[in-house]
Design an enzyme around this catalytic site. Structure first.
Site, short mmCIF file in Angstrom:
data_model
loop_
_atom_site.label_atom_id
_atom_site.label_comp_id
_atom_site.label_asym_id
_atom_site.label_seq_id
_atom_site.Cartn_x
_atom_site.Cartn_y
_atom_site.Cartn_z
N ASP A 53 0.84 -1.22 0.00
CA ASP A 53 0.00 0.00 0.00
C ASP A 53 0.87 1.26 0.00
O ASP A 53 1.71 1.45 0.88
CB ASP A 53 -0.90 0.02 1.23
CG ASP A 53 -1.91 -1.10 1.24
OD1 ASP A 53 -1.96 -1.88 0.27
OD2 ASP A 53 -2.67 -1.20 2.22
N ALA A 121 -2.20 1.38 6.29
CA ALA A 121 -2.21 2.48 5.32
C ALA A 121 -2.87 3.76 5.83
O ALA A 121 -3.67 3.76 6.77
CB ALA A 121 -2.88 2.03 4.03
N ARG A 200 -10.04 1.97 9.38
CA ARG A 200 -8.66 2.23 8.97
C ARG A 200 -8.61 3.07 7.69
O ARG A 200 -9.62 3.53 7.19
CB ARG A 200 -7.93 0.91 8.76
CG ARG A 200 -8.57 -0.06 7.76
CD ARG A 200 -7.70 -1.29 7.60
NE ARG A 200 -8.22 -2.23 6.62
CZ ARG A 200 -8.74 -3.41 6.91
NH1 ARG A 200 -8.84 -3.79 8.17
NH2 ARG A 200 -9.16 -4.22 5.94
N ASP A 201 -7.40 3.26 7.20
CA ASP A 201 -7.11 3.91 5.91
C ASP A 201 -7.55 5.37 5.86
O ASP A 201 -8.29 5.78 4.96
CB ASP A 201 -7.76 3.13 4.76
CG ASP A 201 -7.29 1.70 4.65
OD1 ASP A 201 -6.32 1.36 5.33
OD2 ASP A 201 -7.91 0.93 3.89
N GLU A 273 -11.82 -0.63 0.78
CA GLU A 273 -10.50 -0.24 1.27
C GLU A 273 -9.99 1.05 0.62
O GLU A 273 -10.29 1.36 -0.52
CB GLU A 273 -9.50 -1.37 1.01
CG GLU A 273 -9.83 -2.64 1.79
CD GLU A 273 -8.65 -3.56 1.92
OE1 GLU A 273 -8.06 -3.58 3.02
OE2 GLU A 273 -8.30 -4.25 0.94
#
Length: 441
Positions: A53, A121, A200-201, A273
């Site tokens: 990533d 990430a 996340r992310d 994602e």
């Protein structure tokens, strides 16, 4: 945008738009959505680490930053002698830089210490005063002897870039826990009934049209047991991915308040994602990456980049190309690339990803683990892949071609002519387990 093509909110959620099962059933490979076959580059630019990533240092409005002539990116990395399937357990963020957008250099790990057992990430902001903010996912609880999967969104401040004698990114960094799920709009780990839990992310974005400051992230929508979502089908309710949203009321990169999600995929997909937005021609293009195995029962998707478009950031999103599919791998190399990230360049939108498992046409990635370790290592790319070129017009996209591995064009750089017929020949499903060379390296 007609009523027939608009997204639909899900029962019991707060998103204005949803990715519906009817839309996702239209997913299919076409000449416009299948990327060229990828082969290993002649030279591995950073052979000492696995790279996956990746995100670029960007200005507030999302454009790629140029710092005294340097392009800068950040990647999740692990030692290259580690079995690729183990890399997520030891992920470390490293910085890379380039003067020409083709040759990249390893600046080393960004942090001496960070929150979490490992880092996943995020995104990076080059602010107006030259400050660098790095957003990342703190995965696992530091201090725990066992590997854990709690996820928090973190912002690191204090970064500066010095170019007086080459390139140097340094701190001292201060790590701030910015967001955790509220259990209402965004599922907590203990609420999760699905295959994968996500919070996340983080991805920073200042809206060029309104000046409002946002943080997008990947999450899951809570679906209480007994809910009538998906007709009450509990098996479908477990697939509850969403694109989360937080707002900074002052524009401060470290001050955030949770907002309702932008998009939900209850009954469609578990993982949306690395959500990010490209603002173009007055429209908001929302992109996510997702896997074949995270689609709900009854739906057939791919490891691919998916996208949606709306007239406002918090608008009603329409799936691009009717289904949401924007770019995927050829059928004879279905896992060659992953973790796509789109950004504007002139009249096109370019898409960067990492070179994943090639020379492999298994039905699922689980089959990789059954190969000898030497074959698992050989078939893993572990570097940046070729940069895809997209034509984007309204709610339609098409792949125009690809640039080389690690090629991230500089501002104003003219791109070469494209060859659509070459792409079609290289993506024919009858060319064996790895296809014909397409000349895109």
């Amino acid at each position: 945008m007609t009523d027939e093509t608009r997204g639909e909110s899900r029962p019991g959620t707060r998103a204005r738009a949803g990715w519906t099962r009817e839309q996702a059933r239209r997913i299919e490979r076409t000449d416009d959505t299948v990327a060229p076959i990828v082969y290993p580059p002649a030279t591995d630019q950073v052979p000492e680490v696995h790279i996956w990533d990746t995100w670029f240092l960007r200005e507030r409005d999302g454009t790629l930053a140029s710092v005294d002539g340097y392009r800068v990116c950040f990647s999740l990395t692990a030692p290259s002698d580690l079995l690729p399937g183990k890399r997520h357990d030891v992920a470390t963020i490293r910085c890379f830089y380039s003067e020409d957008g083709r040759t990249w250099h390893n600046a080393g790990p960004v942090f001496e210490a960070a929150l979490g057992q490992r880092q996943w990430a995020g995104s990076a902001l080059y602010d107006d005063d030259g400050s660098v903010y790095l957003y990342y996912t703190a995965a696992g609880e530091e201090g725990s002897e066992d590997l854990t999967y709690t996820q928090r969104i973190v912002g690191a401040s204090g970064g500066r870039i010095d170019t007086d004698d080459g390139f140097d990114l340094s701190g001292p960094w201060t790590h701030h826990e910015l967001l955790t799920p509220d259990g209402d709009r965004y599922e907590r780990e203990e609420q999760s009934r699905g295959m994968i839990y996500t919070f996340r992310d983080p991805w920073f974005f200042e809206d060029p049209a309104t000046g409002e400051t946002w943080l997008l992230f990947e999450a899951n929508t809570p679906v209480p047991e007994g809910s009538d979502a998906c007709g009450g089908d509990a098996a479908l309710q477990e697939f509850n991915g969403s694109v989360g949203l937080a707002r900074s009321p002052t524009g401060d990169p470290l001050e955030w308040e949770l907002e309702d999600p932008l998009l939900d995929a209850v009954g469609v997909n578990q993982e949306l994602e690395r959500p990010h937005v490209v603002y173009r021609d007055g429209l908001y293009y929302l992109f996510v990456s997702s896997h074949l195995h995270t689609f709900a029962p009854g739906l057939d998707g791919f490891d691919a980049l998916y996208g949606f478009v709306a007239e406002e950031l918090r608008g009603e999103y329409v799936p691009l190309n009717d289904s949401g599919l924007v770019a995927t791998n050829p059928a004879n190399a279905p896992f060659q690339s992953y973790s796509w990230m789109a950004f504007p360049h002139g009249e096109e939108v370019l898409v960067q990803s990492f070179f994943n498992y090639y020379d492999f046409d298994g039905e699922t990635l689980d089959e990789i683990a059954h190969l000898p370790e030497s074959e698992q290592m050989r078939r893993f790319g572990g570097s940046l892949g070729p940069t895809l070129r997209l034509d984007v017009e309204g709610s339609r996209t098409r792949i125009l071609g690809a640039l080389g591995h690690w090629h991230i064009p500089l501002d104003g750089e003219e791109l070469p002519p494209t060859d659509r017929e070459l792409i079609r020949r290289g993506n024919r499903a009858d060319t064996g387990s790895y296809g014909a060379r397409t000349g895109t390296e």
